[in-house]
Scaffold this motif. Structure first.
Motif, PDB file in Angstrom:
ATOM      1  N   LYS A  91       0.854  -1.174   0.000  1.00 46.56           N
ATOM      2  CA  LYS A  91       0.000   0.000   0.000  1.00 46.56           C
ATOM      3  C   LYS A  91       0.890   1.224   0.000  1.00 46.56           C
ATOM      4  CE  LYS A  91      -3.770  -2.087   2.560  1.00 46.56           C
ATOM      5  NZ  LYS A  91      -4.624  -1.998   3.744  1.00 46.56           N
ATOM      6  N   TYR A  92       0.380   2.303  -0.540  1.00 45.40           N
ATOM      7  CA  TYR A  92       1.132   3.552  -0.491  1.00 45.40           C
ATOM      8  C   TYR A  92       0.192   4.692  -0.123  1.00 45.40           C
ATOM      9  CZ  TYR A  92      -0.720   4.861  -5.082  1.00 45.40           C
ATOM     10  OH  TYR A  92      -1.538   5.189  -6.118  1.00 45.40           O
ATOM     11  N   GLU A  93       0.749   5.674   0.513  1.00 48.23           N
ATOM     12  CA  GLU A  93       0.008   6.870   0.884  1.00 48.23           C
ATOM     13  C   GLU A  93       0.810   8.075   0.426  1.00 48.23           C
ATOM     14  OE1 GLU A  93      -0.724   6.952   5.054  1.00 48.23           O
ATOM     15  OE2 GLU A  93      -1.723   5.017   5.066  1.00 48.23           O
ATOM     16  N   THR A  94       0.108   9.079  -0.048  1.00 49.23           N
ATOM     17  CA  THR A  94       0.780  10.303  -0.441  1.00 49.23           C
ATOM     18  C   THR A  94       0.614  11.332   0.671  1.00 49.23           C
ATOM     19  OG1 THR A  94      -1.199  11.036  -1.611  1.00 49.23           O
ATOM     20  CG2 THR A  94       0.479   9.912  -2.902  1.00 49.23           C
ATOM     21  N   GLU A  95       1.662  12.078   0.921  1.00 46.12           N
ATOM     22  CA  GLU A  95       1.634  13.135   1.924  1.00 46.12           C
ATOM     23  C   GLU A  95       1.862  14.459   1.215  1.00 46.12           C
ATOM     24  OE1 GLU A  95       4.322  12.331   5.144  1.00 46.12           O
ATOM     25  OE2 GLU A  95       3.971  10.182   4.961  1.00 46.12           O
ATOM     26  N   LYS A  96       1.060  15.438   1.564  1.00 50.29           N
ATOM     27  CA  LYS A  96       1.148  16.726   0.901  1.00 50.29           C
ATOM     28  C   LYS A  96       1.780  17.773   1.796  1.00 50.29           C
ATOM     29  CE  LYS A  96      -2.708  16.343  -2.268  1.00 50.29           C
ATOM     30  NZ  LYS A  96      -3.906  17.025  -2.764  1.00 50.29           N
ATOM     31  N   THR A  97       2.518  18.650   1.168  1.00 50.45           N
ATOM     32  CA  THR A  97       3.011  19.861   1.794  1.00 50.45           C
ATOM     33  C   THR A  97       2.370  20.999   1.008  1.00 50.45           C
ATOM     34  OG1 THR A  97       5.089  18.810   2.382  1.00 50.45           O
ATOM     35  CG2 THR A  97       5.042  21.212   2.407  1.00 50.45           C
ATOM     36  N   GLY A  98       1.381  21.611   1.589  1.00 50.22           N
ATOM     37  CA  GLY A  98       0.609  22.598   0.840  1.00 50.22           C
ATOM     38  C   GLY A  98      -0.267  21.883  -0.162  1.00 50.22           C
ATOM     39  N   ARG A  99      -0.140  22.260  -1.419  1.00 50.00           N
ATOM     40  CA  ARG A  99      -0.946  21.636  -2.469  1.00 50.00           C
ATOM     41  C   ARG A  99      -0.191  20.559  -3.236  1.00 50.00           C
ATOM     42  NH1 ARG A  99      -3.790  26.238  -5.865  1.00 50.00           N
ATOM     43  NH2 ARG A  99      -4.677  24.386  -6.810  1.00 50.00           N
ATOM     44  N   LYS A 100       1.101  20.444  -3.006  1.00 50.73           N
ATOM     45  CA  LYS A 100       1.914  19.474  -3.742  1.00 50.73           C
ATOM     46  C   LYS A 100       2.141  18.205  -2.930  1.00 50.73           C
ATOM     47  CE  LYS A 100       4.619  22.596  -6.572  1.00 50.73           C
ATOM     48  NZ  LYS A 100       5.978  22.953  -6.983  1.00 50.73           N
ATOM     49  N   ILE A 101       2.271  17.095  -3.629  1.00 51.94           N
ATOM     50  CA  ILE A 101       2.632  15.844  -2.977  1.00 51.94           C
ATOM     51  C   ILE A 101       4.131  15.882  -2.728  1.00 51.94           C
ATOM     52  CG2 ILE A 101       2.791  13.348  -3.231  1.00 51.94           C
ATOM     53  CD1 ILE A 101       0.264  13.494  -4.940  1.00 51.94           C
ATOM     54  N   SER A 102       4.513  15.762  -1.461  1.00 52.97           N
ATOM     55  CA  SER A 102       5.927  15.868  -1.116  1.00 52.97           C
ATOM     56  C   SER A 102       6.548  14.523  -0.757  1.00 52.97           C
ATOM     57  CB  SER A 102       6.114  16.842   0.043  1.00 52.97           C
ATOM     58  OG  SER A 102       5.392  16.401   1.170  1.00 52.97           O
ATOM     59  N   HIS A 103       5.735  13.569  -0.280  1.00 52.50           N
ATOM     60  CA  HIS A 103       6.259  12.271   0.136  1.00 52.50           C
ATOM     61  C   HIS A 103       5.302  11.168  -0.288  1.00 52.50           C
ATOM     62  CE1 HIS A 103       8.183  15.041   2.953  1.00 52.50           C
ATOM     63  NE2 HIS A 103       9.145  14.147   3.048  1.00 52.50           N
ATOM     64  N   ILE A 104       5.852  10.020  -0.559  1.00 45.61           N
ATOM     65  CA  ILE A 104       5.067   8.810  -0.793  1.00 45.61           C
ATOM     66  C   ILE A 104       5.576   7.780   0.203  1.00 45.61           C
ATOM     67  CG2 ILE A 104       4.422   7.025  -2.425  1.00 45.61           C
ATOM     68  CD1 ILE A 104       5.056   8.994  -4.675  1.00 45.61           C
ATOM     69  N   THR A 105       4.669   7.292   1.048  1.00 44.92           N
ATOM     70  CA  THR A 105       5.023   6.330   2.081  1.00 44.92           C
ATOM     71  C   THR A 105       4.498   4.955   1.678  1.00 44.92           C
ATOM     72  OG1 THR A 105       4.800   8.078   3.728  1.00 44.92           O
ATOM     73  CG2 THR A 105       4.860   5.806   4.539  1.00 44.92           C
ATOM     74  N   PHE A 106       5.379   3.961   1.710  1.00 44.79           N
ATOM     75  CA  PHE A 106       5.021   2.593   1.340  1.00 44.79           C
ATOM     76  C   PHE A 106       4.956   1.719   2.578  1.00 44.79           C
ATOM     77  CE2 PHE A 106       7.086   4.332  -2.410  1.00 44.79           C
ATOM     78  CZ  PHE A 106       6.225   3.924  -3.411  1.00 44.79           C
ATOM     79  N   THR A 107       3.989   0.816   2.589  1.00 48.57           N
ATOM     80  CA  THR A 107       3.945  -0.254   3.595  1.00 48.57           C
ATOM     81  C   THR A 107       3.768  -1.554   2.819  1.00 48.57           C
ATOM     82  OG1 THR A 107       1.553   0.056   3.878  1.00 48.57           O
ATOM     83  CG2 THR A 107       2.987   1.155   5.453  1.00 48.57           C
TER      84      THR A 107
END
Length: 53
Positions: free
Chosen positions: A33-49
């Motif tokens: 699974k992956y989750e996207t993390e935003k900083t403001g309006r942009k996606i800054s990180h993608i976290t994988f499990t």
């Protein structure tokens, strides 16, 4: 880490690189699974499990 060129947009990266890789690994019984993390309006990180049963 993934050595993705900076010219790629995040939406293109997810659709062209991450989703096909995940579907290929799921054929081999990996649970990813992956989750996207935003900083403001942009996606800054993608976290994988992941987990292999």
């Amino acid at each position: 880490m993934l050595e993705i060129p900076t010219s790629y947009e995040t939406g293109g990266t997810i659709a062209r690189i991450i989703k096909p890789a995940i579907t290929e690994l799921e054929k081999r019984n990996w649970r990813i699974k992956y989750e996207t993390e935003k900083t403001g309006r942009k996606i800054s990180h993608i976290t994988f499990t992941w987990r292999k049963p």
